[in-house]
Each structure stands twice: as C-alpha cells, then as structure tokens.
Scaffold this motif. Sequence first.
Motif, PDB file in Angstrom:
ATOM      1  N   ASP A  33       0.728  -0.782  -0.074  1.00 53.27           N
ATOM      2  CA  ASP A  33       0.095  -0.131  -0.232  1.00 53.27           C
ATOM      3  C   ASP A  33       1.178   0.770   0.051  1.00 53.27           C
ATOM      4  O   ASP A  33      -0.189   2.681   0.025  1.00 53.27           O
ATOM      5  N   GLY A  34       2.265   1.037  -0.144  1.00 54.19           N
ATOM      6  CA  GLY A  34       2.721   1.890  -0.296  1.00 54.19           C
ATOM      7  C   GLY A  34       2.934   2.445  -1.767  1.00 54.19           C
ATOM      8  O   GLY A  34       2.112   2.696  -1.984  1.00 54.19           O
ATOM      9  N   ALA A  35       4.515   3.140  -2.084  1.00 57.08           N
ATOM     10  CA  ALA A  35       4.513   3.905  -2.756  1.00 57.08           C
ATOM     11  C   ALA A  35       4.417   2.540  -4.675  1.00 57.08           C
ATOM     12  O   ALA A  35       4.352   2.633  -5.340  1.00 57.08           O
ATOM     13  N   ASN A  36       4.796   1.272  -3.763  1.00 55.75           N
ATOM     14  CA  ASN A  36       4.239   0.186  -4.763  1.00 55.75           C
ATOM     15  C   ASN A  36       2.693  -0.082  -5.397  1.00 55.75           C
ATOM     16  O   ASN A  36       2.764  -0.317  -6.337  1.00 55.75           O
ATOM     17  N   ALA A  37       2.222   0.891  -4.263  1.00 55.45           N
ATOM     18  CA  ALA A  37       0.749   0.716  -4.543  1.00 55.45           C
ATOM     19  C   ALA A  37       0.691   2.249  -5.944  1.00 55.45           C
ATOM     20  O   ALA A  37       0.005   3.099  -6.503  1.00 55.45           O
ATOM     21  N   PRO A  40       2.310   3.531  -9.999  1.00 52.44           N
ATOM     22  CA  PRO A  40       1.478   2.767 -10.680  1.00 52.44           C
ATOM     23  C   PRO A  40       0.129   2.878 -10.152  1.00 52.44           C
ATOM     24  O   PRO A  40      -0.494   3.388 -11.733  1.00 52.44           O
ATOM     25  N   PHE A  41      -0.715   3.683  -9.684  1.00 54.16           N
ATOM     26  CA  PHE A  41      -2.097   4.148  -9.643  1.00 54.16           C
ATOM     27  C   PHE A  41      -1.581   5.086  -9.685  1.00 54.16           C
ATOM     28  O   PHE A  41      -2.564   5.654 -11.350  1.00 54.16           O
ATOM     29  N   ALA A  42      -1.101   6.483 -10.217  1.00 58.13           N
ATOM     30  CA  ALA A  42      -0.752   7.658 -10.306  1.00 58.13           C
ATOM     31  C   ALA A  42       0.105   7.679 -11.942  1.00 58.13           C
ATOM     32  O   ALA A  42      -1.306   8.613 -13.350  1.00 58.13           O
ATOM     33  N   HIS A  43       0.683   6.437 -12.444  1.00 59.99           N
ATOM     34  CA  HIS A  43       1.484   6.430 -13.897  1.00 59.99           C
ATOM     35  C   HIS A  43       0.201   6.107 -14.391  1.00 59.99           C
ATOM     36  O   HIS A  43      -0.325   6.370 -15.494  1.00 59.99           O
ATOM     37  N   GLY A  44      -0.561   5.306 -14.314  1.00 58.51           N
ATOM     38  CA  GLY A  44      -2.061   4.366 -14.823  1.00 58.51           C
ATOM     39  C   GLY A  44      -3.369   5.532 -14.929  1.00 58.51           C
ATOM     40  O   GLY A  44      -3.646   4.994 -16.486  1.00 58.51           O
ATOM     41  N   LYS A  45      -3.501   6.372 -14.474  1.00 61.90           N
ATOM     42  CA  LYS A  45      -3.774   7.526 -14.036  1.00 61.90           C
ATOM     43  C   LYS A  45      -4.330   8.793 -15.401  1.00 61.90           C
ATOM     44  O   LYS A  45      -4.474   9.419 -14.818  1.00 61.90           O
ATOM     45  N   PRO A 110      -2.951   9.863   6.758  1.00 59.54           N
ATOM     46  CA  PRO A 110      -1.989  11.073   6.763  1.00 59.54           C
ATOM     47  C   PRO A 110      -1.339  10.541   5.364  1.00 59.54           C
ATOM     48  O   PRO A 110      -0.966   9.349   4.947  1.00 59.54           O
ATOM     49  N   TYR A 111      -1.619  11.403   4.080  1.00 60.61           N
ATOM     50  CA  TYR A 111      -0.379  12.010   2.960  1.00 60.61           C
ATOM     51  C   TYR A 111       1.379  11.205   3.120  1.00 60.61           C
ATOM     52  O   TYR A 111       1.238  11.947   3.870  1.00 60.61           O
ATOM     53  N   ARG A 112       0.882  10.312   2.126  1.00 58.71           N
ATOM     54  CA  ARG A 112       2.354   9.360   2.862  1.00 58.71           C
ATOM     55  C   ARG A 112       2.781   8.969   4.331  1.00 58.71           C
ATOM     56  O   ARG A 112       4.017   9.078   4.296  1.00 58.71           O
ATOM     57  N   ALA A 113       1.883   8.690   5.016  1.00 59.58           N
ATOM     58  CA  ALA A 113       2.100   8.285   6.365  1.00 59.58           C
ATOM     59  C   ALA A 113       2.597   6.698   6.154  1.00 59.58           C
ATOM     60  O   ALA A 113       1.610   6.345   5.265  1.00 59.58           O
ATOM     61  N   PRO A 114       3.288   6.244   7.155  1.00 57.29           N
ATOM     62  CA  PRO A 114       3.743   4.584   6.707  1.00 57.29           C
ATOM     63  C   PRO A 114       2.976   3.401   7.502  1.00 57.29           C
ATOM     64  O   PRO A 114       2.594   3.857   8.376  1.00 57.29           O
ATOM     65  N   HIS A 204     -10.963   5.896  -7.781  1.00 59.89           N
ATOM     66  CA  HIS A 204      -9.494   7.114  -8.028  1.00 59.89           C
ATOM     67  C   HIS A 204      -9.317   7.401  -6.921  1.00 59.89           C
ATOM     68  O   HIS A 204      -9.379   8.583  -6.611  1.00 59.89           O
ATOM     69  N   ASP A 205      -9.097   6.840  -5.680  1.00 59.41           N
ATOM     70  CA  ASP A 205      -8.555   6.775  -4.554  1.00 59.41           C
ATOM     71  C   ASP A 205      -7.261   7.069  -4.414  1.00 59.41           C
ATOM     72  O   ASP A 205      -6.770   5.231  -4.629  1.00 59.41           O
ATOM     73  N   MET A 206      -6.342   7.941  -4.398  1.00 62.82           N
ATOM     74  CA  MET A 206      -4.959   8.151  -4.551  1.00 62.82           C
ATOM     75  C   MET A 206      -4.271   8.051  -2.639  1.00 62.82           C
ATOM     76  O   MET A 206      -3.102   8.044  -2.721  1.00 62.82           O
ATOM     77  N   CYS A 207      -5.351   8.310  -1.405  1.00 63.47           N
ATOM     78  CA  CYS A 207      -5.582   7.396  -0.235  1.00 63.47           C
ATOM     79  C   CYS A 207      -5.276   6.108  -0.401  1.00 63.47           C
ATOM     80  O   CYS A 207      -3.443   6.394   0.276  1.00 63.47           O
ATOM     81  N   VAL A 208      -5.030   5.138  -0.360  1.00 62.91           N
ATOM     82  CA  VAL A 208      -5.754   4.106  -0.741  1.00 62.91           C
ATOM     83  C   VAL A 208      -6.025   3.421  -1.797  1.00 62.91           C
ATOM     84  O   VAL A 208      -6.410   2.484  -1.810  1.00 62.91           O
ATOM     85  N   PRO A 209      -4.532   3.528  -2.683  1.00 59.93           N
ATOM     86  CA  PRO A 209      -5.178   3.075  -3.889  1.00 59.93           C
ATOM     87  C   PRO A 209      -5.391   1.744  -4.960  1.00 59.93           C
ATOM     88  O   PRO A 209      -5.190   0.608  -3.055  1.00 59.93           O
ATOM     89  N   PHE A 210      -6.402   1.463  -5.331  1.00 57.11           N
ATOM     90  CA  PHE A 210      -6.815  -0.174  -5.971  1.00 57.11           C
ATOM     91  C   PHE A 210      -5.669  -0.875  -6.145  1.00 57.11           C
ATOM     92  O   PHE A 210      -5.828  -1.597  -5.600  1.00 57.11           O
ATOM     93  N   THR A 211      -4.652  -0.405  -6.643  1.00 61.91           N
ATOM     94  CA  THR A 211      -3.157  -1.151  -6.917  1.00 61.91           C
ATOM     95  C   THR A 211      -3.550  -1.564  -5.593  1.00 61.91           C
ATOM     96  O   THR A 211      -2.558  -3.240  -6.045  1.00 61.91           O
ATOM     97  N   GLY A 212      -3.015  -1.333  -3.934  1.00 60.16           N
ATOM     98  CA  GLY A 212      -2.138  -1.889  -3.447  1.00 60.16           C
ATOM     99  C   GLY A 212      -2.997  -3.461  -3.748  1.00 60.16           C
ATOM    100  O   GLY A 212      -2.655  -4.292  -2.720  1.00 60.16           O
ATOM    101  N   SER A 213      -4.411  -3.241  -3.008  1.00 61.16           N
ATOM    102  CA  SER A 213      -5.795  -4.084  -2.283  1.00 61.16           C
ATOM    103  C   SER A 213      -5.905  -4.968  -3.512  1.00 61.16           C
ATOM    104  O   SER A 213      -5.791  -6.392  -2.820  1.00 61.16           O
TER     105      SER A 213
END
Length: 281
Positions: A33-37, A40-45, A110-114, A204-213
């Motif tokens: 759910d971190g950068a790995n999601a 790819p989400f931001a690139h795909g959109k 929080p945005y970018r919180a680990p 369309h959620d970039m807080c917890v992108p679907f790519t990670g789930s």
Amino acid sequence: MLPFFTGKKVGVKPGINLEGYMIGNGVCDDYYDGANALIPFAHGKALIPDSLYKLTSGLNIYNILEPCYHGNGNSVGAKNMTGLPASFRELGKTNKPLPVRNRMFGRAWPYRAPVRDGLVPTWAQLTDSLKRHGNFVPCINDEVATRYLNDKDVRNALRVSPEKEVWSICQNFFPYYHDAGSMLPYHKNLTAKGYRALIYSGDHDMCVPFTGSEAWTASLGLEIVDKWRSWKSDSQIAGYLQAYAKNLTFLTIKGAGHTVPEYKPRESLDFYTRWLEGQRI
C-alpha cells in the motif's frame, strides 16, 4: 473492517457468530500500500509520465476527480426544495464552489504516512513538514455531516451529552497507536478458516490506491475462481472484480473515491446487498 454476523438461534446460547467481513479502501501492508501502489496508480491515471517518480501537489487524494480547495473561502449553504445543501447535491461534479474545509486536523489517514508501529501522526503534527516540502493538507467537504451530527435533535436521539464538544470530522480525542504491523497474516488466517471476505476499492482513491489492494489479495496465492470481469448496477458497468477460493473477492467501484458509499451510494447498496445475501455480484 465491517464484520458480518448472524443472529442467535432458538435454544442456542447467545454468542457472536462471525460469518465474514468487508474492508473498503483499507490499508493492509506497507509494501503493497506504499509507493508500490501509489506510483502505478498515478501512472495508470496519466498523472505522471514514465520518467517521473515524484508526485505533484494539488490533487484531492481521496478522489482524484474531485476538486481540492484550501486556504480561506466561504461556505456554500444554499438549499433547494429537498433541504440538502448545494455542495451535497453537486457531489460528483468537478467544477463547483465547494466550501473550504478548515477542520482537517484529525486522524484521517495522513498523506504518505507509513504503516508502521508507533503513534499515527495527525494532520496538525504533519502540517509544518508538509508546508516545508511544498505540499498542503487535502480538503474534504464535511458540511453536511457537521450540520447533521451537531443538530440538537440528532444529538438527543444519539444520547450525546450537550456538555460534550461539538462534532467535527476526525476529532483528535484519543492518541492512536499502530502496533499490528502487516494485516496479511490475519487475512491468510481468516480466509483459511473459510470466512467470507470482500475487499473493495474506489478506483479513484489515491489515499489508499486500489492497485495495492489488488496486489495484496493476489499475493495470498489463492486459486482464482472468477476471473477479472465487470459487475453491473442499474444495467451499467459499475466496476470490476476477481474472486478467489476460500470465499475471498476483490472488487472495484468505478468512479468512487476513498469513502465509496459517499460517491456511489446506489452501486454500494447493490454490491453490499448481493454479497450479504450470498448472490453473485
């Protein structure tokens, strides 16, 4: 997580009978759910090109199709015959005068919180850091909820003491510590026991992108029993899903943000109802 229970039966000692659970746009694992999601989400959109690995500010991370307002502004309170504020009636439009959200200092994700052990920081704790790095706290319109939950009759019905503080979204009442680590072992354990699980994401959620789930549900290694396909609501494609053995389903809701029912109430009711009743979504 939304657990699914069944009631007690006649002649059976009362107890909780867990049947399954739902999770919507939920954080599961730091790796997935971190950068790995996010990347790819931001690139795909089409938000970033192949060569860019740093996101720009200015987007509403809870729904990238919604505008994000910050700074000072006026609240929109106009009503029509339905009694709903204009901001609520216009939910989903991208060109609209939303009120400024000035109560953001709470415990929303929080945005970018680990996703790591320790105190989960509040927006207030992150503000100075965000400003130094050229970012800002994203805004969400909580006008309707604030009016409703602070209404005298509503508070009386909920038995909320009038001496208590007024309601505001993500109130900073209690410190919250994250100490569970990755949720993957829990999902593996629950699915192995046969509990039904529905993992759904607004696409369309970039807080917890679907790519990670999508990635972590696949990582459980369960056999695919219903390959990636669309599902419908009101005879229209409302999203996509993939079902696995052990009663695990991953589902997306087309056009929805972080809080799926807020953006797509009809579609949400449809897949909720079908899943709860054991029907094919």
